[in-house]
Design a protein around this motif. Structure first.
Motif, short mmCIF file in Angstrom:
data_model
loop_
_atom_site.label_atom_id
_atom_site.label_comp_id
_atom_site.label_asym_id
_atom_site.label_seq_id
_atom_site.Cartn_x
_atom_site.Cartn_y
_atom_site.Cartn_z
N TYR A 273 35.67 19.67 -25.97
CA TYR A 273 35.93 18.92 -24.75
C TYR A 273 35.91 19.82 -23.53
N ASP B 291 33.45 14.60 -23.66
CA ASP B 291 33.14 14.91 -25.06
C ASP B 291 31.74 15.53 -25.08
N GLN C 54 29.41 13.91 -27.87
CA GLN C 54 28.95 12.53 -27.70
C GLN C 54 28.42 12.24 -26.30
N GLU D 149 35.35 10.92 -22.16
CA GLU D 149 36.36 10.44 -23.09
C GLU D 149 37.46 9.69 -22.34
N LYS D 150 37.89 10.28 -21.20
CA LYS D 150 38.90 9.63 -20.38
C LYS D 150 38.87 10.26 -18.99
#
Length: 390
Positions: A73, A87, A90, A94-95
C-alpha cells in the motif's frame, strides 16, 4: 469429459504461464505523482514501465508518499488534507479521507500500524490506523494564548515516535505512540524562528530543522533528548544581503555522506558541507542556482542537486570523495524531484514542464529511459518502506 480430465484442465488454467504473469512483486514498484490531474502512476522500476494510473487523489501540489511495511500500500498525503490509501497490486484507491483543510505531509510509524499527518489547517498532527484509516489520535499544535501552529517536518523515529516542528511557535515536538490512545508529548520551545522543514538522519539519531526566519539550524539528538535542542551554524549568512527565495528547499532531501551532512542554503547558490562530529561548516560549494533537493545516492558516493526557477532545467552531480563538481546535466524543463533505485544504480527524475520522467545510470551519468507522465512531481519507490525518516 471425465472427472480426472476436468481436474487436469482446471490445474492447467490455474498454473499456466499466463496466470503467473499476473503476479506482481511489490519491491519493484514505485509511484509517480501527477500533480495537476490529481492522479498517480504505478511504475515498475526495473522495466521502466508504467503499469497503471490511479485517479481521484485530490490536490497533489505538495504531495508526499509513504509505504506499508509489506510494500503493498502507498499512502498519499495531499495538500487539500486528503489521505489516500492505494493498493499497488489492484491499481485502485483502497480508501480516501479528507482529514483536514490544508496538509503538508505525513509519516508511517516504526511498526507500520499508524499513519500520522501534519496539518497547516487546523494546525496539528492527526494519527490514523494504517489498516482502516480510522482516527486514533488528534494532537493540536497549541502554543501561546491557545493559538494553533502550522506543522512541518513530520517524520517517524525509532522507539515508535513521531517528530515534527511548529512553524509559528518555533518549537520541536516528539510524540511517543506506543499507546496511541495516550500519546506522550515532549515539547522543545525556543528552537529558532520559523522552522520550515526537517531532516531525520538515516540511522534515526538526529532530527534537524531548518530555520527560515533566522540563520542556522536546530538539532535534536534523539539518543540524548534530555540535552534539548542545539543551534548549529547560527552565524552562516547572518550579515549577508537577503536574497529572494524562489522555492523553499526540501530538507528530507538532505544528504548524509560519511562524516558530513550536505544541505541546501536558503536563497543562496551554495550547498553547505557540515561536519557531523563538530557541527561546524566545512565548506560552501558554489552551485549554479538555489538548491532545492540535495540527495545522496544510497552508497553516499554521489550527491545530486536540483534547483529553483529559473535554473530548474539543471541537475548537478557532486562527488563526495572530494566534494568536487562531477557533471552538470540538463535533462529538461522543470526538474522537481529525484528518486534513487534502492541500491543506487539509477536515478529517476521528474520533469514537470516536459511531462516526462527521465532515468539516468548513476555510474555513467547517461540517460537510460524516458516515461510519459502528466506534470510529474514527486517520485517514490517502495524501498522507502524499510528506511527511517521517509
Amino acid at each position: 469429459m471425465t472427472e480426472t480430465t476436468l481436474c487436469l484442465l482446471i490445474l492447467t488454467c490455474l498454473f499456466s504461464p499466463a496466470s503467473f504473469a499476473e503476479l506482481r512483486a511489490t519491491g519493484d514498484l514505485g509511484v509517480v505523482i501527477e500533480r495537476e490531474s490529481g492522479s498517480a502512476i504505478i511504475v515498475n522500476t526495473t522495466r521502466h514501465k508504467t503499469l497503471a494510473k490511479v485517479e481521484g487523489l485530490g490536490d497533489l501540489s505538495h504531495a508526499s508518499v509513504v509505504f506499508s511495511r509489506d510494500q503493498r500500500y502507498a499512502y498519499v498525503f495531499g495538500r487539500d488534507g486528503g489521505l489516500s490509501k492505494i493498493d499497488l497490486l489492484q491499481d485502485k484507491v483502497e480508501k480516501r479521507i479528507v482529514q483536514a483543510g490544508n496538509s503538508i505531509g505525513g509519516a508511517i510509524s516504526q511498526d507500520g500500524k499508524l499513519i500520522a499527518v501534519s496539518n497547516y489547517t487546523p494546525g496539528g498532527v492527526k494519527i490514523f490506523s494504517a489498516d482502516t484509516l480510522e482516527p486514533v489520535a488528534d494532537i493540536p499544535a497549541r502554543y501561546a494564548d491557545g493559538k494553533l501552529s502550522k506543522v512541518v517536518g513530520l517524520t517517524d523515529a525509532p522507539g515508535q515516535r513521531f517528530v515534527f516542528s511548529l512553524w509559528d511557535a518555533g518549537e520541536i515536538w516528539t510524540v511517543d505512540v506506543k499507546n496511541p490512545q495516550k500519546p506522550v508529548i515532549q515539547k522543545y520551545p525556543n528552537i529558532g524562528k520559523e522552522p520550515y522543514d526537517a531532516l531525520m538522519a538515516p540511522d534515526g539519531h538526529y532530527y534537524i530543522a531548518g530555520l527560515f526566519g533566522e540563520p542556522g539550524l536546530a538539532l535534536l539528538d534523539l539518543w540524548q533528548p534530555e540535552q534539548g535542542v542545539k543551534r548549529i551554524l547560527p552565524d552562516y549568512g547572518k550579515h549577508d544581503e537577503k536574497l529572494p527565495v524562489y522555492k523553499m528547499p526540501h530538507l528530507e532531501g538532505w544528504a548524509v555522506a560519511g562524516d558530513y551532512l550536505l544541505a541546501p542554503a536558503i536563497g543562496r547558490h551554495e550547498v553547505l558541507v557540515i561536519d557531523k562530529k563538530s557541527w561546524q561548516l566545512v565548506k560552501a560549494i558554489p552551485v549554479p542556482g538555489q538548491p532545492v533537493f540535495v540527495m545522496a545516492r544510497p552508497d553516499a558516493r554521489q550527491v545530486w542537486v536540483n534547483f529553483a526557477f529559473p535554473d530548474n532545467n539543471q541537475l548537478l552531480v557532486i562527488d563526495t570523495k572530494d566534494m568536487s563538481l562531477t557533471k552538470l546535466l540538463t535533462p529538461g524543463k522543470g526538474v522537481l524531484h529525484m528518486e534513487f533505485t534502492p541500491r543506487g544504480e539509477q536515478v529517476w527524475v521528474a520533469l514537470r514542464d516536459d511531462n516526462q520522467v527521465v532515468v539516468y545510470d548513476t555510474a555513467t551519468l547517461e540517460e537510460v529511459s524516458r516515461l510519459p507522465a502528466q506534470k510529474p512531481n514527486g517520485i517514490f519507490f517502495t524501498g522507502r518502506a524499510h528506511r527511517i525518516g521517509l
